[in-house]
Design an enzyme around this catalytic site. Structure first.
Site, short mmCIF file in Angstrom:
data_model
loop_
_atom_site.label_atom_id
_atom_site.label_comp_id
_atom_site.label_asym_id
_atom_site.label_seq_id
_atom_site.Cartn_x
_atom_site.Cartn_y
_atom_site.Cartn_z
N HIS A 1 0.83 -1.21 0.00
CA HIS A 1 0.00 0.00 0.00
C HIS A 1 0.87 1.27 0.00
O HIS A 1 0.59 2.22 0.72
CB HIS A 1 -1.00 -0.01 1.16
CG HIS A 1 -0.40 -0.08 2.54
ND1 HIS A 1 -1.03 -0.73 3.59
CD2 HIS A 1 0.74 0.42 3.07
CE1 HIS A 1 -0.32 -0.62 4.69
NE2 HIS A 1 0.78 0.09 4.39
N HIS B 1 -1.28 5.10 9.66
CA HIS B 1 0.06 5.70 9.68
C HIS B 1 0.03 7.02 10.46
O HIS B 1 0.23 8.10 9.91
CB HIS B 1 0.56 5.92 8.26
CG HIS B 1 0.68 4.67 7.45
ND1 HIS B 1 -0.43 4.05 6.87
CD2 HIS B 1 1.74 3.90 7.14
CE1 HIS B 1 -0.03 2.96 6.22
NE2 HIS B 1 1.28 2.85 6.37
N HIS C 1 11.02 -3.16 2.94
CA HIS C 1 11.41 -1.76 2.82
C HIS C 1 11.83 -1.23 4.19
O HIS C 1 11.39 -1.73 5.22
CB HIS C 1 10.30 -0.89 2.22
CG HIS C 1 9.03 -0.78 2.99
ND1 HIS C 1 8.24 -1.86 3.33
CD2 HIS C 1 8.36 0.31 3.45
CE1 HIS C 1 7.15 -1.44 3.96
NE2 HIS C 1 7.21 -0.13 4.07
N GLU D 1 5.18 -5.12 8.39
CA GLU D 1 3.80 -4.98 7.92
C GLU D 1 3.25 -6.29 7.34
O GLU D 1 2.03 -6.49 7.28
CB GLU D 1 3.70 -3.88 6.87
CG GLU D 1 3.90 -2.48 7.42
CD GLU D 1 3.81 -1.41 6.34
OE1 GLU D 1 3.71 -0.22 6.71
OE2 GLU D 1 3.84 -1.74 5.14
#
Length: 293
Positions: free
Chosen positions: A21, A68, A202, A249
């Site tokens: 996402h 977030h 990431h 995540e």
């Protein structure tokens, strides 16, 4: 009552969808950059998924994502939170709300899932006012394009993967099983998809910023398809070491995988699409669609 007759009067999970996402994907859509050389291969990889979605549209998407620091800041960070409202507005993440439709919820099914899952000893936070950020809206764009209204109802399900301690993969996998039992006990013939979002490898800060690990990502996809219990057993330190600080995540994908029928003794799901692409901004993008059998 059993078999097809039971399926006709109860909700069922028809498929699970897994996707990154990345916020920059949303920016590329909003700014009309999807045909640029950098972005075109990524969006092309989702075209088979959009076609599949047109042919297999659910009534409800149960969408697992992480907020977030938009609706939940460091003052309050629920581990698991379910959106029970009738609608959810796009959040302002610093540049104004994204130009996407508001999300229409399904309060009745969400409340039923909350009741059932809490009675199965998972503590959920009930959220009646929630603004949804790119963690939810970018996957919606990737699978549905940019319509004037979203064609499905959505139940947002937030998981804390930002502030430690975060839930284990095994806990998320077990939660997915509890969610499947909850959905299958709902007395309406709804077709439900469960989506796991976030990742893949990431890292956004520190000396390893920009880390991408293709080999580890694809091994995770292999496990998710063929040996989800092994994927659920991966410890936190492996995510951080191999997939970067934000690679954690991926535990959210295990909620979606745990909700598939084969985990409860049913048939193995059918892989309808697999896609992997780097980079998208500074993130590896992974995507799967698994159909229940």
């Amino acid at each position: 009552m059993g078999g097809a007759q039971e399926e006709a009067v109860h909700a069922r999970i028809t498929a699970s969808v897994y996707t990154s996402h990345v916020p920059a994907i949303g920016a590329a859509i909003d700014l009309g950059k999807t045909e640029e050389a950098y972005w075109k291969p990524l969006f092309a990889g989702y075209e088979p998924s959009r076609q599949w979605m047109r042919e297999n549209r659910p009534d409800v998407v149960f969408l697992v994502y992480n907020d977030h620091a938009t609706s939940f800041d460091l003052g309050v960070i629920p581990t698991f939170a379910i959106g029970t409202a009738a609608e959810f507005e796009p959040a302002d993440e610093g540049y104004g709300p994204r130009p996407v439709p508001k999300v229409i919820g399904h309060p009745e099914l969400a409340s039923h899932i909350a009741q059932s899952v809490i009675q199965q000893d998972f503590d959920l936070t009930l959220v009646n006012e929630l603004k949804v950020d790119h963690g939810l809206t970018v996957p919606m764009n990737l699978l549905f394009g940019s319509p004037e209204e979203w064609p499905v109802k959505v139940i947002p399900f937030h998981v804390n993967v930002v502030q430690y301690p975060v839930p284990s993969g095994a806990r998320c996998f077990a939660l997915g099983q509890a969610i499947r039992r909850a959905i299958e006990s709902y007395d309406a013939p709804l077709k439900v998809q469960i989506w796991g979002t976030g990742g893949m490898s990431h890292q956004l800060q520190g000396p390893r910023a920009g880390l991408i690990n293709r080999e580890w990502d694809n091994a995770f996809l292999d496990k998710l398809i063929d040996d989800p219990a092994a994927a659920a057993a991966i410890p936190h330190i492996d995510y951080v070491r191999e997939a970067g600080s934000e690679g954690i995540e991926l535990v959210m994908w295990l909620i979606a995988r745990g909700a598939m029928s084969d985990v409860g003794g049913g048939n193995k799901p059918t892989l309808k699409h697999r896609f992997y692409h780097v980079p998208a901004s500074n993130t590896a993008v992974g995507h799967l669609i698994l159909e229940n059998n």
